[in-house]
Structures are given as C-alpha cells and as structure tokens.
Design a protein around this motif. Structure first.
Motif, PDB file in Angstrom:
ATOM      1  N   UNK A   1      -8.514  -4.955  -4.288  1.00  0.00           N
ATOM      2  CA  UNK A   1      -9.621  -5.776  -4.292  1.00  0.00           C
ATOM      3  C   UNK A   1     -10.177  -6.210  -2.872  1.00  0.00           C
ATOM      4  N   UNK A   2     -11.439  -5.819  -2.604  1.00  0.00           N
ATOM      5  CA  UNK A   2     -11.688  -5.944  -1.223  1.00  0.00           C
ATOM      6  C   UNK A   2     -10.763  -5.494  -0.095  1.00  0.00           C
ATOM      7  N   UNK A   3     -10.183  -6.490   0.569  1.00  0.00           N
ATOM      8  CA  UNK A   3      -9.193  -6.007   1.778  1.00  0.00           C
ATOM      9  C   UNK A   3      -7.652  -6.043   1.198  1.00  0.00           C
ATOM     10  N   UNK A   4      -7.403  -6.272  -0.274  1.00  0.00           N
ATOM     11  CA  UNK A   4      -5.999  -6.489  -0.495  1.00  0.00           C
ATOM     12  C   UNK A   4      -5.720  -5.561  -1.649  1.00  0.00           C
ATOM     13  N   UNK A   5      -4.466  -5.257  -1.810  1.00  0.00           N
ATOM     14  CA  UNK A   5      -3.796  -4.453  -2.849  1.00  0.00           C
ATOM     15  C   UNK A   5      -3.130  -5.514  -3.570  1.00  0.00           C
ATOM     16  N   UNK A   6      -3.043  -5.656  -5.056  1.00  0.00           N
ATOM     17  CA  UNK A   6      -2.385  -6.741  -5.837  1.00  0.00           C
ATOM     18  C   UNK A   6      -1.533  -6.099  -6.693  1.00  0.00           C
ATOM     19  N   UNK A   7      -0.612  -6.502  -7.082  1.00  0.00           N
ATOM     20  CA  UNK A   7       0.252  -6.240  -8.302  1.00  0.00           C
ATOM     21  C   UNK A   7       0.026  -7.366  -9.336  1.00  0.00           C
ATOM     22  N   UNK A   8      -0.553  -7.161 -10.410  1.00  0.00           N
ATOM     23  CA  UNK A   8      -0.875  -7.863 -11.307  1.00  0.00           C
ATOM     24  C   UNK A   8      -0.273  -7.766 -12.876  1.00  0.00           C
ATOM     25  N   UNK A   9      -0.175  -8.945 -13.566  1.00  0.00           N
ATOM     26  CA  UNK A   9       0.072  -8.767 -14.740  1.00  0.00           C
ATOM     27  C   UNK A   9      -0.484  -9.808 -15.796  1.00  0.00           C
ATOM     28  N   UNK A  10      -0.739  -9.105 -17.124  1.00  0.00           N
ATOM     29  CA  UNK A  10      -1.233 -10.132 -18.102  1.00  0.00           C
ATOM     30  C   UNK A  10      -0.380 -10.137 -19.283  1.00  0.00           C
TER      31      UNK A  10
ATOM     32  N   UNK B   1       2.339 -10.051  -6.650  1.00  0.00           N
ATOM     33  CA  UNK B   1       2.394  -9.558  -5.230  1.00  0.00           C
ATOM     34  C   UNK B   1       1.279  -9.147  -4.471  1.00  0.00           C
ATOM     35  N   UNK B   2       0.934  -9.147  -3.189  1.00  0.00           N
ATOM     36  CA  UNK B   2      -0.181  -8.650  -2.477  1.00  0.00           C
ATOM     37  C   UNK B   2       0.093  -8.331  -1.124  1.00  0.00           C
ATOM     38  N   UNK B   3      -0.662  -7.135  -0.644  1.00  0.00           N
ATOM     39  CA  UNK B   3      -0.548  -6.981   0.987  1.00  0.00           C
ATOM     40  C   UNK B   3      -2.036  -6.597   1.401  1.00  0.00           C
TER      41      UNK B   3
ATOM     42  N   UNK C   1       9.101  -1.515 -14.506  1.00  0.00           N
ATOM     43  CA  UNK C   1       7.944  -0.739 -13.666  1.00  0.00           C
ATOM     44  C   UNK C   1       8.207  -0.982 -12.275  1.00  0.00           C
ATOM     45  N   UNK C   2       7.717  -0.035 -11.268  1.00  0.00           N
ATOM     46  CA  UNK C   2       7.623  -0.308  -9.967  1.00  0.00           C
ATOM     47  C   UNK C   2       6.229   0.252  -9.506  1.00  0.00           C
ATOM     48  N   UNK C   3       5.843  -0.629  -8.423  1.00  0.00           N
ATOM     49  CA  UNK C   3       4.363  -0.262  -8.140  1.00  0.00           C
ATOM     50  C   UNK C   3       4.184   0.121  -6.439  1.00  0.00           C
ATOM     51  N   UNK C   4       3.314   0.963  -5.958  1.00  0.00           N
ATOM     52  CA  UNK C   4       3.408   1.495  -4.395  1.00  0.00           C
ATOM     53  C   UNK C   4       1.962   1.583  -4.225  1.00  0.00           C
ATOM     54  N   UNK C   5       1.759   1.500  -2.848  1.00  0.00           N
ATOM     55  CA  UNK C   5       0.492   1.988  -2.392  1.00  0.00           C
ATOM     56  C   UNK C   5       0.617   2.510  -0.911  1.00  0.00           C
ATOM     57  N   UNK C   6      -0.479   2.930  -0.397  1.00  0.00           N
ATOM     58  CA  UNK C   6      -0.411   3.789   1.040  1.00  0.00           C
ATOM     59  C   UNK C   6      -1.644   3.982   1.677  1.00  0.00           C
ATOM     60  N   UNK C   7      -1.880   3.981   2.810  1.00  0.00           N
ATOM     61  CA  UNK C   7      -3.092   4.633   3.187  1.00  0.00           C
ATOM     62  C   UNK C   7      -2.612   5.885   4.234  1.00  0.00           C
ATOM     63  N   UNK C   8      -1.360   5.733   4.839  1.00  0.00           N
ATOM     64  CA  UNK C   8      -0.968   6.569   5.705  1.00  0.00           C
ATOM     65  C   UNK C   8       0.218   7.643   4.818  1.00  0.00           C
ATOM     66  N   UNK C   9       0.957   8.152   5.637  1.00  0.00           N
ATOM     67  CA  UNK C   9       2.126   9.223   4.845  1.00  0.00           C
ATOM     68  C   UNK C   9       3.018   8.489   3.962  1.00  0.00           C
ATOM     69  N   UNK C  10       3.406   7.111   4.240  1.00  0.00           N
ATOM     70  CA  UNK C  10       4.366   6.752   3.574  1.00  0.00           C
ATOM     71  C   UNK C  10       4.202   5.688   2.564  1.00  0.00           C
TER      72      UNK C  10
ATOM     73  N   UNK D   1       4.372   2.218   0.541  1.00  0.00           N
ATOM     74  CA  UNK D   1       4.738   0.651   0.219  1.00  0.00           C
ATOM     75  C   UNK D   1       5.026   0.188  -0.713  1.00  0.00           C
ATOM     76  N   UNK D   2       6.333  -0.297  -1.080  1.00  0.00           N
ATOM     77  CA  UNK D   2       6.450  -0.790  -2.338  1.00  0.00           C
ATOM     78  C   UNK D   2       5.838  -2.320  -2.285  1.00  0.00           C
ATOM     79  N   UNK D   3       5.149  -2.593  -3.547  1.00  0.00           N
ATOM     80  CA  UNK D   3       4.577  -3.839  -3.540  1.00  0.00           C
ATOM     81  C   UNK D   3       5.336  -4.748  -4.798  1.00  0.00           C
TER      82      UNK D   3
END
Length: 505
Positions: free
Chosen positions: A405-414, A423-425, A446-455, A457-459
């Motif tokens: 969402x815009x400039x953040x990554x969010x881990x969300x739950x309903x 959590x957000x980064x 569950x677990x969630x992750x994101x990246x823009x580079x090679x590695x 990142x767990x969120x």
C-alpha cells in the motif's frame, strides 16, 4: 499443458482391499470438490461438484481413465436469475441425447433451497438453465435421477429443516426431464433424525440398491458415512443392510459420503464420493475419492477404494506468468460479497472491482488448494493507495494477507469481520516491483515475506508463525490467491502468480 502438472498417478490396486479407506492416501480429485457426480461420454469421464458460495458455480473436471483429471470449466459462469446462494449437490444425467444437471440452490425470493435443472448438448459447457423443478416445504436438496426401463424417476431429500423425520422422497419425472408427474412417494424415512441425504440408486438382478449418506456432512465435527438398502421395486419398501455402513471413517480419510456411480468401458462400476483428509481436514475441504463396486455372495455390495500413489511436493507446482499466454485459469471468488474485474494485458494481470463496504478483505481472486501446506507468491507492479497482494480467504469475516500500500508492505488479518494490520515495513524503492510470499504451514499457521532485492524479509511479527485456524467456513476450504482492496478507479497489477505445494501430497 500446464494442467498436466496436476496429473494424478493412480495405481488401481483393488485386489485384497477391504471396504474402507485405509490405503487411500491422496484424493482422486484433490481439493474442495464436495458432493461429486460423474458421467461417461465415450472414453471420457466428467465429474461435477458443489461450489457452495464460490463463483463461478459448479466446477467440472474431465478424465480419460478415472486417473488423471483436469478442470474444463463451470456449469454456470453467472448465477441463474432465481438463485441467491448455496450452490450444492449437482447431479449429472443423460437422456435423449441431452446432458442434464439437476442442482440445489437457495431461491432469491425467500432463501428456501430448491432443485433446478440445466441442459446442454455437451457434458461440460453450453448449459441452459430451466429454473426450479422441485420446491418442497422448507427444503428440497440432493437430486438424483434414475431411468427405470424408460420411466424416469427423481429423488431428493426433504424435511431436513422441519421438526419431523427426514425422508428420501421420489417422484415420476416427465420424459423431457423438466417436470414432476404424479404424487411424491417416500423411499426411506429417518426416524432417528441422524441425517439422510446424498442418495443414488443402482440396480442388480431383482434389487434396487439405494446408497445414501447419514450423519453430519461438514466441518471438524462431521460424522458422515454411507449406508445401503435394497428393494424389489424402486418405490420400496427398502431393507437396510445389516452390515452397514458400506463406507465409513478409516485410514487417512474421514466422513465419506454423497456419491454416484459410473460404468467404465469394460462394464465395471465405480462410485465417486467425497471425504475429508484427516491431515488437512477442513483446509482442503471435502475431496473426491473413487471406489470400485463389487458384490458379496449374499448380493450385498462392497466398495473398494481406488488408491492414489503419493506424489512428492515437486509434482504440483503452478506458475502463471502474466507476460505470456497462461491458458484458462479457473479463478473463483465469494460471489455474494464481491464482483471482481480482471484482465491479462500488457504483461500483467490487472485486478479491481466492487465489494460490499463492510467486506474489509476486498477482492479475493482465488484457486482451490490441493493440500494444506503450500507457498504462494507474486510481484506487485504498481503503486497507489489501494492494498494489493496475496490472500488466504476463508469468508467475508475471515481472511489473512500481505499487501503493498503506497510505500509500505503490510501483514493484515480480518478476524470476526474486523481488519487489523499486524506488521508493516517501509518499501525502499517505490519504483521497483515488490515481491510477496505467503507460506501456509501444515499446522495451520502462516508466515509472510517480501523483497525487492535478492533476499526475503520476513514480516510475520516476531518471526513466529501466525495461527489461522479461524479461517475455514463450515462447509468449504479457505482459498489462496490475489487480493485487491481499493476504489473501482484503482487497480492492482501483478506480474505472476505462483503456488508450490511444500509437503507430501
């Protein structure tokens, strides 16, 4: 073809198998496919199953050998005008060079479950709906049609919502298959109110054999099983097999039920039905199994499983690259609460649409999971105020996801209808694609992750797996897919969708 990756290496090991599910370790048609019905055209078999609250309605699969199955489409891409929800128990029938599907749905005007019928010249497409054929009291569900030497009969479950014994009722059916003739009659009555539904009839010698399901069909407290009774006339009276049930909870599977029969080209009879995998339970829903029909010396039937050999996790991996032709992807969504708009264009899949304002999970464009342990991933290509990412969707009030969402990554739950960000980064470069991954683990976390580079990142907060046992609805499995939460003039742009199963299948 991509769907060949879903081929099931089934060993037909009938000899010496007891009438239980002890040796069956994998479904014949894996994933949420309840109340299956089957028909054969030439050398091809077609199976259709319940879709419940997922649209499009009633998935259809095809096989040339009862071993490898692939989806060909849906009975209805759009809900018939008389219906509102609860698309259950479709039943195939062939008559006068026409394919019929008798199905259950709730009537829009009053919410009562009725039985409708659709016809086509083909088994897997081109169906025209003819509307309601049976409305009976507070509920009429689970149609089954039988041709008795030229006279058609239709049977159904009645009184499941009344304060009286449940019954399997029957009626003569017109020769065109579109209306009842005469008065209904009772085949079986459940005085104990333990449940009675999902019936089918097969004849051998002088007897009509009525197979039916008893108990509670769905969810973690299910108690389904299959009984059989026989009579010398289709109208009864029916005598129960003293060795009932003919199928019950055993081995790797529990709560078997609601099936129909088909003959192969050699004249052998097979019974397709559903059951829950004890390992994944409601997270993969009621999956389709197949048993072979045989007969004891006393002319009572046995059902012997057609086992499926285990396949390693490497054998089911779907990757859809939206920069290339992907073929047909059988997306489904909660049609009651969302109207997705999606198209593959310009090397991306664009997703938008409308959803109810109280529906805080937004649009969920999902696929049927084939096991409870998997990883899904995607890349989000655009940046805007909308939430764009991955989701595991249970129902309108239960979902979990990771989104950009815009400039953040969010881990969300309903949960219980309320949306919270766990959590957000910060995104380091909003001009680059953001890769997202969700891992669904065998213990229903569950677990969630994101990246823009090679590695990656767990969120996931504290890098501790998040429990998602609250996701499954009572009668179907949660589904993984792509997610959009935003206004109709916004969209989410994805470059691919990938699902890789991570455990023994």
């Amino acid at each position: 073809m991509r769907f060949k990756l879903l081929a099931l290496a089934i060993s037909i090991l009938l000899g010496g198998v007891r009438p239980s599910m002890a040796q069956q370790v994998r479904a014949n048609i894996p994933g949420d496919f309840a109340d299956p019905s089957i028909i054969r055209k030439g050398n091809s078999f077609y199976a259709i199953g319940t879709s419940s609250e997922w649209g499009p309605h009633f998935p259809i699969f095809r096989s040339n050998n009862l071993q490898q199955w692939e989806q060909t489409g849906f009975l209805f891409d759009k809900a018939p005008s008389w219906t509102s929800s609860s698309f259950w128990a479709p039943e195939y029938f062939y008559h006068h060079n026409t394919y019929y599907v008798y199905y259950t749905a709730k009537r829009k005007t009053d919410g009562v479950s009725c039985i409708g019928v659709a016809t086509s010249a083909y088994p897997d497409h081109g169906f025209k709906d003819h509307g309601i054929i049976i409305e009976y009291g507070k509920e009429a569900i689970d149609a089954f049609v039988y041709n008795d030497n030229g006279q058609l009969y239709i049977t159904w479950k009645a009184y499941g919502l009344d304060d009286r014994p449940i019954e399997i009722l029957g009626s003569k059916l017109s020769d065109d298959g579109l209306s009842l003739t005469g008065n209904p009659f009772s085949l079986l009555k459940d005085d104990a109110r333990s449940g009675m539904e999902g019936q089918s009839i097969i004849k051998k010698g002088n007897y009509y054999y009525l197979f039916y399901s008893a108990g509670n069909c769905c969810g973690v407290s299910c108690s389904y099983l299959v009984n059989v009774a026989r009579a010398t006339a289709i109208t009864g009276p029916y005598e129960e097999d003293t060795n009932n049930p003919v199928l019950s909870d055993n081995g790797a599977w529990k709560c078997p039920g609601h099936g129909t029969f088909v003959k192969d080209t050699a004249g052998n009879d097979f019974y397709i039905y559903h059951a829950y995998n004890k390992a994944s339970n409601v997270f993969t829903g009621r999956e389709a199994l197949i048993s072979a029909l045989s007969w004891k010396p006393n002319q009572w039937p046995e059902l012997k499983p057609v086992p499926v050999e285990p396949k390693s996790k490497e054998n089911i991996h779907l990757h859809y690259n939206f920069a290339k032709p992907t073929g047909k992807i059988f997306w489904q969504w909660d049609f009651r609460n969302m109207k997705p708009v999606f198209r593959q264009t310009g090397a991306q899949l664009q997703v938008s649409g409308l959803y109810n304002s109280h529906h805080t999970a937004g649009i969920a464009l999902t696929l049927r999971p084939y096991a409870a342990a998997y990883e899904i991933s995607t890349a989000v290509l655009n940046s805007n105020k909308a939430s764009k990412g991955l989701i595991i969707y249970g129902d309108v009030s239960a979902a979990v996801g990771i989104a950009v969402r815009q400039d953040k990554v969010e881990f969300w739950v309903v949960k219980d209808g309320k949306r919270n960000v766990l959590g957000e980064q910060k995104i380091t470069d909003t001009g680059k694609p953001v890769y997202l991954k969700m891992a669904m683990l065998p213990d229903f976390t569950c677990k969630v992750y994101w990246k823009q580079q090679a590695n990656w990142k767990e969120l996931t907060p504290g890098k501790t797996a998040y429990p998602i046992g609250f996701l499954p609805p009572w009668d179907r499995s949660p589904r993984p897919g792509l997610n959009f939460q935003g206004t109709p003039d916004e969209n989410a742009a994805f470059s691919f969708f990938d699902i890789r199963y991570t455990g023994e299948q």
